[in-house]
Design a protein around this motif. Structure first.
Motif, PDB file in Angstrom:
ATOM      1  N   ARG A 102      41.073  41.643  59.518  1.00 52.43           N
ATOM      2  CA  ARG A 102      41.345  40.505  60.398  1.00 52.43           C
ATOM      3  C   ARG A 102      41.517  39.244  59.571  1.00 52.43           C
ATOM      4  NH1 ARG A 102      39.479  36.105  62.181  1.00 52.43           N
ATOM      5  NH2 ARG A 102      37.517  36.274  61.077  1.00 52.43           N
ATOM      6  N   GLU A 103      40.610  39.015  58.630  1.00 52.73           N
ATOM      7  CA  GLU A 103      40.687  37.817  57.791  1.00 52.73           C
ATOM      8  C   GLU A 103      41.942  37.832  56.931  1.00 52.73           C
ATOM      9  OE1 GLU A 103      36.971  37.609  55.697  1.00 52.73           O
ATOM     10  OE2 GLU A 103      35.911  36.826  57.454  1.00 52.73           O
ATOM     11  N   ASP A 104      42.312  39.002  56.425  1.00 57.46           N
ATOM     12  CA  ASP A 104      43.534  39.111  55.633  1.00 57.46           C
ATOM     13  C   ASP A 104      44.755  38.811  56.504  1.00 57.46           C
ATOM     14  OD1 ASP A 104      44.813  39.678  53.094  1.00 57.46           O
ATOM     15  OD2 ASP A 104      45.602  41.480  54.078  1.00 57.46           O
ATOM     16  N   GLY A 105      44.740  39.288  57.737  1.00 58.56           N
ATOM     17  CA  GLY A 105      45.843  39.008  58.664  1.00 58.56           C
ATOM     18  C   GLY A 105      45.971  37.532  58.960  1.00 58.56           C
ATOM     19  N   VAL A 106      44.850  36.871  59.161  1.00 57.99           N
ATOM     20  CA  VAL A 106      44.851  35.419  59.396  1.00 57.99           C
ATOM     21  C   VAL A 106      45.397  34.701  58.166  1.00 57.99           C
ATOM     22  CG1 VAL A 106      43.356  33.398  59.720  1.00 57.99           C
ATOM     23  CG2 VAL A 106      43.014  35.444  61.116  1.00 57.99           C
ATOM     24  N   HIS A 107      44.949  35.118  57.001  1.00 58.87           N
ATOM     25  CA  HIS A 107      45.395  34.504  55.750  1.00 58.87           C
ATOM     26  C   HIS A 107      46.910  34.671  55.583  1.00 58.87           C
ATOM     27  CE1 HIS A 107      45.032  32.975  51.709  1.00 58.87           C
ATOM     28  NE2 HIS A 107      45.637  34.049  51.231  1.00 58.87           N
ATOM     29  N   VAL A 137      52.334  21.218  51.038  1.00 57.42           N
ATOM     30  CA  VAL A 137      52.569  22.618  51.392  1.00 57.42           C
ATOM     31  C   VAL A 137      52.615  23.483  50.139  1.00 57.42           C
ATOM     32  CG1 VAL A 137      54.194  24.256  52.436  1.00 57.42           C
ATOM     33  CG2 VAL A 137      53.714  22.093  53.566  1.00 57.42           C
ATOM     34  N   LEU A 138      53.287  22.998  49.091  1.00 52.83           N
ATOM     35  CA  LEU A 138      53.334  23.756  47.840  1.00 52.83           C
ATOM     36  C   LEU A 138      51.934  23.941  47.257  1.00 52.83           C
ATOM     37  CD1 LEU A 138      56.544  22.294  46.175  1.00 52.83           C
ATOM     38  CD2 LEU A 138      56.216  24.619  47.054  1.00 52.83           C
ATOM     39  N   ASP A 139      51.096  22.904  47.353  1.00 52.84           N
ATOM     40  CA  ASP A 139      49.712  23.024  46.882  1.00 52.84           C
ATOM     41  C   ASP A 139      48.961  24.083  47.691  1.00 52.84           C
ATOM     42  OD1 ASP A 139      50.054  21.104  44.927  1.00 52.84           O
ATOM     43  OD2 ASP A 139      49.062  19.501  46.077  1.00 52.84           O
ATOM     44  N   SER A 153      46.619  29.593  47.733  1.00 48.92           N
ATOM     45  CA  SER A 153      46.308  30.772  48.552  1.00 48.92           C
ATOM     46  C   SER A 153      46.636  32.019  47.751  1.00 48.92           C
ATOM     47  CB  SER A 153      47.098  30.740  49.858  1.00 48.92           C
ATOM     48  OG  SER A 153      48.473  30.782  49.602  1.00 48.92           O
ATOM     49  N   THR A 154      45.606  32.762  47.471  1.00 47.14           N
ATOM     50  CA  THR A 154      45.788  33.993  46.708  1.00 47.14           C
ATOM     51  C   THR A 154      45.529  35.173  47.621  1.00 47.14           C
ATOM     52  OG1 THR A 154      43.496  33.855  45.972  1.00 47.14           O
ATOM     53  CG2 THR A 154      45.166  33.013  44.470  1.00 47.14           C
ATOM     54  N   PRO A 155      46.425  36.146  47.630  1.00 48.72           N
ATOM     55  CA  PRO A 155      46.233  37.320  48.493  1.00 48.72           C
ATOM     56  C   PRO A 155      44.913  38.023  48.181  1.00 48.72           C
ATOM     57  CG  PRO A 155      48.423  37.318  47.505  1.00 48.72           C
ATOM     58  CD  PRO A 155      47.636  36.210  46.860  1.00 48.72           C
ATOM     59  N   GLY A 156      44.269  38.462  49.247  1.00 45.05           N
ATOM     60  CA  GLY A 156      43.040  39.222  49.076  1.00 45.05           C
ATOM     61  C   GLY A 156      41.795  38.367  48.947  1.00 45.05           C
ATOM     62  N   THR A 157      41.945  37.050  48.974  1.00 46.09           N
ATOM     63  CA  THR A 157      40.780  36.180  48.840  1.00 46.09           C
ATOM     64  C   THR A 157      39.759  36.464  49.922  1.00 46.09           C
ATOM     65  OG1 THR A 157      42.138  34.438  47.876  1.00 46.09           O
ATOM     66  CG2 THR A 157      40.012  33.785  48.776  1.00 46.09           C
ATOM     67  N   PHE A 158      40.253  36.698  51.147  1.00 40.97           N
ATOM     68  CA  PHE A 158      39.342  36.896  52.263  1.00 40.97           C
ATOM     69  C   PHE A 158      38.953  38.349  52.460  1.00 40.97           C
ATOM     70  CE2 PHE A 158      41.765  33.062  53.279  1.00 40.97           C
ATOM     71  CZ  PHE A 158      40.729  32.167  53.354  1.00 40.97           C
ATOM     72  N   ALA A 159      39.634  39.249  51.802  1.00 38.58           N
ATOM     73  CA  ALA A 159      39.409  40.666  52.051  1.00 38.58           C
ATOM     74  C   ALA A 159      38.323  41.253  51.150  1.00 38.58           C
ATOM     75  CB  ALA A 159      40.715  41.431  51.856  1.00 38.58           C
ATOM     76  N   GLN A 160      37.378  40.440  50.695  1.00 42.25           N
ATOM     77  CA  GLN A 160      36.291  40.921  49.852  1.00 42.25           C
ATOM     78  C   GLN A 160      35.279  41.668  50.718  1.00 42.25           C
ATOM     79  OE1 GLN A 160      36.184  40.541  46.564  1.00 42.25           O
ATOM     80  NE2 GLN A 160      38.122  39.450  46.585  1.00 42.25           N
ATOM     81  N   PRO A 161      34.829  42.814  50.287  1.00 42.15           N
ATOM     82  CA  PRO A 161      33.820  43.529  51.063  1.00 42.15           C
ATOM     83  C   PRO A 161      32.497  42.755  51.063  1.00 42.15           C
ATOM     84  CG  PRO A 161      34.356  44.723  49.026  1.00 42.15           C
ATOM     85  CD  PRO A 161      35.258  43.525  49.100  1.00 42.15           C
ATOM     86  N   GLU A 187      52.547  32.418  55.984  1.00 41.15           N
ATOM     87  CA  GLU A 187      53.866  32.418  56.631  1.00 41.15           C
ATOM     88  C   GLU A 187      54.144  31.074  57.303  1.00 41.15           C
ATOM     89  OE1 GLU A 187      57.589  33.473  57.625  1.00 41.15           O
ATOM     90  OE2 GLU A 187      56.246  34.508  56.240  1.00 41.15           O
ATOM     91  N   ILE A 188      53.136  30.488  57.932  1.00 42.79           N
ATOM     92  CA  ILE A 188      53.302  29.166  58.547  1.00 42.79           C
ATOM     93  C   ILE A 188      53.655  28.142  57.482  1.00 42.79           C
ATOM     94  CG2 ILE A 188      52.034  27.274  59.656  1.00 42.79           C
ATOM     95  CD1 ILE A 188      50.547  29.512  61.272  1.00 42.79           C
ATOM     96  N   ASP A 189      52.956  28.192  56.348  1.00 44.56           N
ATOM     97  CA  ASP A 189      53.254  27.257  55.257  1.00 44.56           C
ATOM     98  C   ASP A 189      54.669  27.465  54.722  1.00 44.56           C
ATOM     99  OD1 ASP A 189      50.825  25.946  55.361  1.00 44.56           O
ATOM    100  OD2 ASP A 189      49.902  27.166  53.787  1.00 44.56           O
ATOM    101  N   ARG A 190      55.111  28.691  54.609  1.00 46.57           N
ATOM    102  CA  ARG A 190      56.481  28.959  54.141  1.00 46.57           C
ATOM    103  C   ARG A 190      57.510  28.379  55.099  1.00 46.57           C
ATOM    104  NH1 ARG A 190      55.316  35.096  52.384  1.00 46.57           N
ATOM    105  NH2 ARG A 190      54.536  34.670  50.301  1.00 46.57           N
ATOM    106  N   ARG A 191      57.269  28.543  56.381  1.00 49.96           N
ATOM    107  CA  ARG A 191      58.199  27.984  57.384  1.00 49.96           C
ATOM    108  C   ARG A 191      58.196  26.461  57.333  1.00 49.96           C
ATOM    109  NH1 ARG A 191      56.735  32.001  62.336  1.00 49.96           N
ATOM    110  NH2 ARG A 191      57.745  33.848  61.469  1.00 49.96           N
TER     111      ARG A 191
END
Length: 124
Positions: A57-62, A23-25, A30-38, A67-71
């Motif tokens: 949508r992709e950013d929301g999924v990411h 989970v830590l890996d 996971s870096t924020p904005g990875t999926f939000a590339q135009p 959040e799932i990993d944090r939980r």
């Protein structure tokens, strides 16, 4: 925890450690904005409402995956704490011992199968 052998406790501790590292890996990769590339077309940015909606949508999924990993990490760390304090494997609802087979299958379980099934049935 008396119902668990030393070998079972050690195996569960190793399993929880492995789960925690995984989970830590995932979180560190996971870096924020990875999926939000135009979207790019021949080196030029294309900005349409559809592109923006898809990026959101992709950013929301990411973010949901993070959040799932944090939980999951919290659940794992709580299980490790219970194990170190000698409270591991006791149902939080009925106080009975959680069978070793259930713990080996679901090391973060806090309820026996019967109490978990009852909780899920009530929440429907």
């Amino acid at each position: 925890m008396k119902h668990l052998t030393r070998e079972q406790r050690n195996a569960l501790a190793r399993q929880l450690d492995t789960m925690r590292r995984q989970v830590l890996d995932e979180l560190s990769n996971s870096t924020p904005g990875t999926f939000a590339q135009p979207a790019l077309n021949a080196g030029q940015e294309v900005h349409t409402r559809a592109d923006e909606a898809e990026a959101e949508r992709e950013d929301g999924v990411h973010q949901a995956e993070i959040e799932i990993d944090r939980r999951r990490l919290q659940d794992i760390e709580r299980a490790q704490l219970r194990l170190s304090e000698g409270r591991y494997g006791i149902c939080a609802t009925c106080g009975m011992e959680i069978p070793a087979a259930r713990l080996l299958a679901q090391p973060t379980a806090i309820r026996c199968a019967a109490c978990q099934a009852e909780l899920e049935a009530r929440s429907r």
